[in-house]
Scaffold this active site. Sequence first.
Site, PDB file in Angstrom:
ATOM      1  N   ASP A  13      -6.120  29.220   6.995  1.00 26.62           N
ATOM      2  CA  ASP A  13      -7.149  29.670   7.929  1.00 26.62           C
ATOM      3  C   ASP A  13      -6.782  30.959   8.655  1.00 26.62           C
ATOM      4  O   ASP A  13      -7.228  31.206   9.778  1.00 26.62           O
ATOM      5  CB  ASP A  13      -7.469  28.571   8.972  1.00 26.62           C
ATOM      6  CG  ASP A  13      -7.953  27.302   8.306  1.00 26.62           C
ATOM      7  OD1 ASP A  13      -8.565  27.396   7.228  1.00 26.62           O
ATOM      8  OD2 ASP A  13      -7.709  26.219   8.868  1.00 26.62           O
ATOM      9  N   GLY A  15      -7.703  33.873   7.832  1.00 30.07           N
ATOM     10  CA  GLY A  15      -8.813  34.844   7.767  1.00 30.07           C
ATOM     11  C   GLY A  15      -8.859  35.529   6.401  1.00 30.07           C
ATOM     12  O   GLY A  15      -9.375  36.642   6.263  1.00 30.07           O
ATOM     13  N   LYS A  16      -8.355  34.829   5.396  1.00 23.88           N
ATOM     14  CA  LYS A  16      -8.272  35.412   4.044  1.00 23.88           C
ATOM     15  C   LYS A  16      -9.654  35.804   3.511  1.00 23.88           C
ATOM     16  O   LYS A  16      -9.830  36.869   2.913  1.00 23.88           O
ATOM     17  CB  LYS A  16      -7.619  34.395   3.073  1.00 23.88           C
ATOM     18  CG  LYS A  16      -6.202  34.015   3.480  1.00 23.88           C
ATOM     19  CD  LYS A  16      -5.649  32.910   2.616  1.00 23.88           C
ATOM     20  CE  LYS A  16      -6.290  31.557   2.827  1.00 23.88           C
ATOM     21  NZ  LYS A  16      -6.039  30.929   4.134  1.00 23.88           N
ATOM     22  N   ASN A  38     -10.467  22.125  -0.666  1.00 20.20           N
ATOM     23  CA  ASN A  38      -9.771  21.986   0.625  1.00 20.20           C
ATOM     24  C   ASN A  38      -9.850  23.305   1.394  1.00 20.20           C
ATOM     25  O   ASN A  38      -9.736  23.339   2.606  1.00 20.20           O
ATOM     26  CB  ASN A  38      -8.308  21.540   0.438  1.00 20.20           C
ATOM     27  CG  ASN A  38      -7.549  22.352  -0.599  1.00 20.20           C
ATOM     28  OD1 ASN A  38      -8.125  23.140  -1.352  1.00 20.20           O
ATOM     29  ND2 ASN A  38      -6.240  22.147  -0.668  1.00 20.20           N
ATOM     30  N   GLY A  40     -11.539  26.660   3.030  1.00 20.88           N
ATOM     31  CA  GLY A  40     -12.801  27.071   3.651  1.00 20.88           C
ATOM     32  C   GLY A  40     -12.613  28.506   4.086  1.00 20.88           C
ATOM     33  O   GLY A  40     -11.871  28.779   5.027  1.00 20.88           O
ATOM     34  N   HIS A  41     -13.212  29.437   3.348  1.00 22.46           N
ATOM     35  CA  HIS A  41     -13.021  30.864   3.623  1.00 22.46           C
ATOM     36  C   HIS A  41     -14.307  31.431   4.210  1.00 22.46           C
ATOM     37  O   HIS A  41     -15.349  31.446   3.551  1.00 22.46           O
ATOM     38  CB  HIS A  41     -12.620  31.599   2.328  1.00 22.46           C
ATOM     39  CG  HIS A  41     -11.284  31.167   1.808  1.00 22.46           C
ATOM     40  ND1 HIS A  41     -10.703  31.692   0.678  1.00 22.46           N
ATOM     41  CD2 HIS A  41     -10.388  30.261   2.295  1.00 22.46           C
ATOM     42  CE1 HIS A  41      -9.520  31.123   0.491  1.00 22.46           C
ATOM     43  NE2 HIS A  41      -9.314  30.249   1.446  1.00 22.46           N
ATOM     44  N   THR A  42     -14.206  31.904   5.455  1.00 21.65           N
ATOM     45  CA  THR A  42     -15.402  32.331   6.176  1.00 21.65           C
ATOM     46  C   THR A  42     -15.614  33.835   6.064  1.00 21.65           C
ATOM     47  O   THR A  42     -14.680  34.612   6.256  1.00 21.65           O
ATOM     48  CB  THR A  42     -15.266  31.967   7.675  1.00 21.65           C
ATOM     49  OG1 THR A  42     -14.809  30.620   7.763  1.00 21.65           O
ATOM     50  CG2 THR A  42     -16.575  32.125   8.405  1.00 21.65           C
ATOM     51  N   THR A 130      -7.518  16.999   3.607  1.00 16.26           N
ATOM     52  CA  THR A 130      -8.959  17.235   3.740  1.00 16.26           C
ATOM     53  C   THR A 130      -9.758  16.176   2.971  1.00 16.26           C
ATOM     54  O   THR A 130     -10.979  16.163   3.022  1.00 16.26           O
ATOM     55  CB  THR A 130      -9.337  18.624   3.182  1.00 16.26           C
ATOM     56  OG1 THR A 130      -8.965  18.675   1.803  1.00 16.26           O
ATOM     57  CG2 THR A 130      -8.635  19.743   3.943  1.00 16.26           C
ATOM     58  N   GLN A 223      -5.149  28.211   1.259  1.00 11.30           N
ATOM     59  CA  GLN A 223      -4.157  27.589   2.148  1.00 11.30           C
ATOM     60  C   GLN A 223      -3.201  28.667   2.666  1.00 11.30           C
ATOM     61  O   GLN A 223      -3.602  29.808   2.789  1.00 11.30           O
ATOM     62  CB  GLN A 223      -3.386  26.448   1.439  1.00 11.30           C
ATOM     63  CG  GLN A 223      -4.234  25.205   1.174  1.00 11.30           C
ATOM     64  CD  GLN A 223      -5.186  25.326   0.001  1.00 11.30           C
ATOM     65  OE1 GLN A 223      -4.764  25.579  -1.111  1.00 11.30           O
ATOM     66  NE2 GLN A 223      -6.477  25.143   0.238  1.00 11.30           N
TER      67      GLN A 223
HETATM   68  P1  GDP Z   1      -9.404  31.515   5.724  1.00  7.75           P
HETATM   69  O1  GDP Z   1      -9.380  30.096   5.288  1.00  7.75           O
HETATM   70  O2  GDP Z   1      -8.048  32.144   5.729  1.00  7.75           O
HETATM   71  O3  GDP Z   1     -10.408  32.356   4.992  1.00  7.75           O
HETATM   72  O4  GDP Z   1      -9.878  31.482   7.252  1.00  7.75           O
HETATM   73  P2  GDP Z   1     -11.061  30.584   7.888  1.00  7.75           P
HETATM   74  O5  GDP Z   1     -12.357  31.136   7.462  1.00  7.75           O
HETATM   75  O6  GDP Z   1     -10.813  29.147   7.638  1.00  7.75           O
HETATM   76  O7  GDP Z   1     -10.792  30.784   9.419  1.00  7.75           O
HETATM   77  C1  GDP Z   1     -10.786  32.027  10.017  1.00  7.75           C
HETATM   78  C2  GDP Z   1     -11.834  32.032  11.146  1.00  7.75           C
HETATM   79  O8  GDP Z   1     -11.615  33.133  11.990  1.00  7.75           O
HETATM   80  C3  GDP Z   1     -13.255  32.160  10.654  1.00  7.75           C
HETATM   81  O9  GDP Z   1     -14.122  31.492  11.511  1.00  7.75           O
HETATM   82  C4  GDP Z   1     -13.495  33.681  10.710  1.00  7.75           C
HETATM   83  O10 GDP Z   1     -14.869  34.016  10.858  1.00  7.75           O
HETATM   84  C5  GDP Z   1     -12.732  34.016  11.954  1.00  7.75           C
HETATM   85  N1  GDP Z   1     -12.142  35.361  11.998  1.00  7.75           N
HETATM   86  C6  GDP Z   1     -11.626  36.112  10.990  1.00  7.75           C
HETATM   87  N2  GDP Z   1     -11.077  37.243  11.485  1.00  7.75           N
HETATM   88  C7  GDP Z   1     -11.245  37.199  12.814  1.00  7.75           C
HETATM   89  C8  GDP Z   1     -10.870  38.071  13.882  1.00  7.75           C
HETATM   90  O11 GDP Z   1     -10.241  39.093  13.701  1.00  7.75           O
HETATM   91  N3  GDP Z   1     -11.219  37.676  15.155  1.00  7.75           N
HETATM   92  C9  GDP Z   1     -11.904  36.515  15.395  1.00  7.75           C
HETATM   93  N4  GDP Z   1     -12.187  36.225  16.656  1.00  7.75           N
HETATM   94  N5  GDP Z   1     -12.270  35.685  14.421  1.00  7.75           N
HETATM   95  C10 GDP Z   1     -11.933  36.009  13.148  1.00  7.75           C
HETATM   96  P1  IMO Z   2      -7.761  27.641   3.648  1.00  7.10           P
HETATM   97  O1  IMO Z   2      -7.771  28.201   2.252  1.00  7.10           O
HETATM   98  C1  IMO Z   2      -5.860  25.000   6.516  1.00  7.10           C
HETATM   99  C2  IMO Z   2      -4.104  21.287   4.990  1.00  7.10           C
HETATM  100  C3  IMO Z   2      -4.769  19.982   5.383  1.00  7.10           C
HETATM  101  C4  IMO Z   2      -3.577  19.057   5.341  1.00  7.10           C
HETATM  102  C5  IMO Z   2      -2.755  19.590   4.170  1.00  7.10           C
HETATM  103  C6  IMO Z   2      -3.020  18.853   2.855  1.00  7.10           C
HETATM  104  O2  IMO Z   2      -9.077  27.534   4.291  1.00  7.10           O
HETATM  105  O3  IMO Z   2      -6.731  28.367   4.470  1.00  7.10           O
HETATM  106  P2  IMO Z   2      -5.024  18.709   1.132  1.00  7.10           P
HETATM  107  O4  IMO Z   2      -6.494  18.542   1.353  1.00  7.10           O
HETATM  108  O5  IMO Z   2      -4.650  19.955   0.435  1.00  7.10           O
HETATM  109  O6  IMO Z   2      -4.390  17.492   0.536  1.00  7.10           O
HETATM  110  O7  IMO Z   2      -4.417  18.797   2.623  1.00  7.10           O
HETATM  111  O8  IMO Z   2      -3.133  20.955   4.019  1.00  7.10           O
HETATM  112  N1  IMO Z   2      -5.012  22.273   4.357  1.00  7.10           N
HETATM  113  C7  IMO Z   2      -5.454  23.372   4.967  1.00  7.10           C
HETATM  114  N2  IMO Z   2      -5.274  23.818   6.230  1.00  7.10           N
HETATM  115  N3  IMO Z   2      -6.537  25.748   5.651  1.00  7.10           N
HETATM  116  C8  IMO Z   2      -6.703  25.333   4.373  1.00  7.10           C
HETATM  117  O9  IMO Z   2      -7.257  26.117   3.425  1.00  7.10           O
HETATM  118  C9  IMO Z   2      -6.188  24.083   3.994  1.00  7.10           C
HETATM  119  N4  IMO Z   2      -6.195  23.364   2.842  1.00  7.10           N
HETATM  120  C10 IMO Z   2      -5.462  22.264   3.081  1.00  7.10           C
HETATM  121  O10 IMO Z   2      -5.351  20.060   6.657  1.00  7.10           O
HETATM  122  O11 IMO Z   2      -2.808  19.224   6.498  1.00  7.10           O
HETATM  123 MG    MG Z   3      -9.972  28.198   5.973  1.00 11.72          MG
END
Ligand code: GDP
Ligand code: IMO
Ligand code: MG
Length: 427
Positions: A13, A15-16, A38, A40-42, A130, A223
């Site tokens: 998470d 911010g990939k 698992n 979730g890329h926003t 997840t 991840q």
């Molecule tokens: P990922 O799994 O690495 O793609 O990241 P996620 O999408 O799970 O979580 C990143 C969160 O931070 C999302 O809600 C994005 O919209 C948000 N985000 C990304 N970059 C920034 C930033 O620079 N500032 C803020 N405030 N939010 C950000």
């Molecule tokens: P992105 O790509 C954050 C965590 C789960 C749990 C552990 C194992 O959005 O960064 P799994 O479902 O793989 O068996 O869970 O890994 N986890 C993540 N945490 N971002 C993710 O993906 C994750 N994918 C799995 O919360 O602790």
């Molecule tokens: Mg994510």
Amino acid sequence: MAVDVLLGLQWGDEGKGKIVDVLAPKYQVVARFQGGPNAGHTLEFDGFKHVLHQIPSGIFRQEVQNIIGNGVVLDPIIFKKEIDGLLSKFDLNLKGNLEISKKASIILPTHRLLDAAYEKAKGEAKIGSTLKGIGPTYTDKISRQGLRVGDVISPNFLEKYNALVTRHKSILDIYQFEYDLAAAEEEFFAAVEFMKEFNLVDSEYSVNHALTAGKTILAEGAQGSLLDVDFGSYPFVTSSNTVTAGACTGLGIAPKNVGEVFGIFKAYCTRVGSGPFPTELHDEVGEAIRKEGREFGATTGRARRCGWLDLPALKYAMMINGVTQLIMMKADVLNIFEEIKVCTAYKLEDGTITEQLPYDITDITIEPIYETLKGWHCSLEGIRTFENLPAELSAYIAFLEEKLALPINFISTGPDRDECVLRGSFA
Ligand code: GDP
Ligand code: IMO
Ligand code: MG
């Protein structure tokens, strides 16, 4: 040409998704190499917010070829939902712009049940999965009994499916796990038919032919490095190699063809699910980061645990990945603080001070040693150049660059595609 790899350096998470979307116009191919739903890329742009789970984050750039690589575990039901969701909002040529590796593993409904059964049996020691069936699907892959995307076009698909499901059912019986499979199976077979309409390919050829043709390729990790099955905080990890090496096995790229490695980290740390987290804050500061950063899971909606930046862990991740470019995310979330702490070393139970990640950080107590820096305490809105950053943020960046021995040329200051401060090769 080389394949550039983009991955998370923390517990996911980071911010990939946003950065893949920002960098995608520079690439002709974007390919996911591991993980599955698992993730979730926003992505946020033009007032839209969209969360991708299995589909690569280059999908909104029409000219980019997106590939779901062989290292991915793919749930056809979620795939169909993702595609339907995208097409309901956007005019995208998904059948033309998306390829799925025939060697990607398929998540069956019973894999999800097994995930739930294993977690339930673990009780307090649960991983905090997840529950998308990731672990059981990779387990079947490694134990050489899984199903792959290419199997759906085999005349024996149903036979193979039934054989595997029979094995799964006998395990579920041992765990005395109750379930009703009928609805999920119906949805699964409909989704498999839907998936067959897409380009199911030998993606290792797609990637390598693209390389030979001089195309630019970005490999998108899911991840984070501290969730890697070998190098993460085992057993509280996911079941794949999330590190750079995973891009080689997950796409069929020779190591010599890896180019830049973009390492993404938040200006602080978060973790969702169980497992050790040395700099976790259980107080109002952690709560403030969660609120300001909207730190709730993009896949499960769970509250993310929050804490200060952990440099020993970050340096470890940089080492394993061979990071060549650092990207710092969510700097704006720290706007609210007058003081910001950074963990620079750990004090172990026997009093030893170390900058290395110990073998076990689950069963021993490690005390983070912090340095305190002055916060900038102002908004970063509208700032697009390094020169215009507040002096305290520039000092924070310089401090990190010195400790990490690598420049940070990309600072993200908000969720939108446009909220970036770039310099050097990114500018
Ligand atoms: P990922 O799994 O690495 O793609 O990241 P996620 O999408 O799970 O979580 C990143 C969160 O931070 C999302 O809600 C994005 O919209 C948000 N985000 C990304 N970059 C920034 C930033 O620079 N500032 C803020 N405030 N939010 C950000
Ligand atoms: P992105 O790509 C954050 C965590 C789960 C749990 C552990 C194992 O959005 O960064 P799994 O479902 O793989 O068996 O869970 O890994 N986890 C993540 N945490 N971002 C993710 O993906 C994750 N994918 C799995 O919360 O602790
Ligand atoms: Mg994510």
